[in-house]
Design an enzyme around this catalytic site. Structure first.
Site, PDB file in Angstrom:
ATOM      1  CE  LYS A 114      -3.884  -2.323   2.239  1.00  0.00           C
ATOM      2  NZ  LYS A 114      -4.876  -2.318   3.340  1.00  0.00           N
TER       3      LYS A 114
ATOM      4  CD  GLU B  24       4.492 -13.064  33.627  1.00  0.00           C
ATOM      5  OE1 GLU B  24       3.356 -12.584  33.822  1.00  0.00           O
ATOM      6  OE2 GLU B  24       4.895 -13.422  32.518  1.00  0.00           O
TER       7      GLU B  24
ATOM      8  CG  HIS C  79       2.837 -13.240  29.709  1.00  0.00           C
ATOM      9  ND1 HIS C  79       3.231 -12.319  30.651  1.00  0.00           N
ATOM     10  CD2 HIS C  79       1.941 -12.597  28.920  1.00  0.00           C
ATOM     11  CE1 HIS C  79       2.605 -11.179  30.443  1.00  0.00           C
ATOM     12  NE2 HIS C  79       1.824 -11.324  29.396  1.00  0.00           N
TER      13      HIS C  79
END
Length: 313
Positions: A43, A212, A250
């Site tokens: 594009k 985490e 995750h």
């Protein structure tokens, strides 16, 4: 000030003409980000009108950089093509590539991270919400209205949703920058990279570190804090109730045996002098306590809660 992203940053969006790219480009523009172009070889030469702002579409990152002076790219390219997109950006010499795409194969991530290092390109992500400097710029998908005002806190997080929650809970204090580094097994910018940048940022007074389960990034960050960070750090670790051997959210959030547990990360951070909140709200309370700022709803002057109370998530 800010880390990694400022009001002067000129941003390209690879994959801007896709559905997700268009949606989040609109949001980034609304947050004040200087979006200077999109990249889509099929594009190239077109202009896309986004709520009254015309954004040119370039055939390559190099073409976009040459035409606009762009120094940041945000990657929304689908997983099968993300490796080529990041390598293209690195070969063009872009300074920062924020890779939002999730589901990128690990071997692709290893390859483009290694390539980017040889070109001097910093990568944030993949599978991340990006980086925001409130009041200046937003590269990624972090909702800018969560914490619209600049402030005194620096935030680095593996988790996108926990980034949003802590930003919301501390919105009255505000942030210099917030960086979602992503939770994949292989990521570019680490906790340690952000700790270093926030340590060197004169306007950041306190750092919030969100981790985490899985891997040892938080343990390594704790060791780094002990040796190199003079500013106060407040921590939160997600995953205390995660079952062993099961991936949680995750791809990198998995406990194997005694490795990567939330308890081990908490102990490492606390041994480094980093208070660890039991919940996100308690973590926000620890930040307020350290800065001497009561909760907006606290009329009694209470300065937060103890890190030893509450149920861990």
């Amino acid at each position: 000030m800010a880390i990694f992203l400022t009001k002067e940053s000129k941003v390209l969006v690879q994959g801007m003409t896709g559905a997700e790219g268009m949606k989040h480009t609109r949001r980034m523009l609304a947050a004040g980000t200087r979006i200077v172009g999109g990249v889509n070889p099929r594009k190239a030469g077109r202009k896309v009108d986004l709520d009254g702002t015309e954004i040119p579409v370039f055939g390559s990152v190099r073409e976009g950089m040459d035409a606009t002076g762009a120094d940041v790219t945000v990657v929304f390219v689908p997983p099968p093509f993300a490796k080529a997109a990041v390598i293209e950006a690195a070969d063009a010499g872009i300074g920062l590539a924020v890779v939002i795409t999730e589901g990128i194969p690990v071997h692709d991530a290893v390859a483009f991270h290694a390539h980017a290092r040889t070109r001097g390109t910093r990568i944030i992500g993949p599978n991340c919400p990006g980086v925001i400097t409130p009041g200046q710029s937003n590269a990624g998908i972090i909702p800018a209205d969560i914490a619209p005002r600049p402030g005194r806190i620096g935030l680095v997080s593996k988790s996108g949703t926990l980034t949003y929650q802590l930003m919301h809970e501390l919105r009255d204090i505000g942030f210099t920058s917030a960086v979602g580094i992503g939770g994949d097994p292989v990521i570019g910018t680490t906790h340690i990279d952000c700790l270093t940048a926030f340590e060197n940022d004169p306007e950041t007074e306190l750092i919030v570190l969100i981790g985490e389960i899985g891997g040892d990034a938080e343990e390594r960050a704790a060791a780094y804090v002990t040796q190199h960070i003079t500013k106060p750090v407040i921590g939160y670790i997600a995953g205390f109730t995660a079952p062993e051997g099961k991936t949680m959210g995750h791809a990198g959030a998995i406990v194997s045996g005694s490795s990567g547990t939330a308890e081990a990360k908490q102990k490492a951070l606390e041994a480094a002098g980093v208070p660890v909140g039991a919940t996100p709200t308690e973590t926000a309370g620890l930040v307020r306590q350290k800065l001497g700022i009561p909760s907006p709803s606290d009329t009694s002057g209470s300065q937060g809660t103890s890190a030893s109370s509450g149920a861990r998530s």
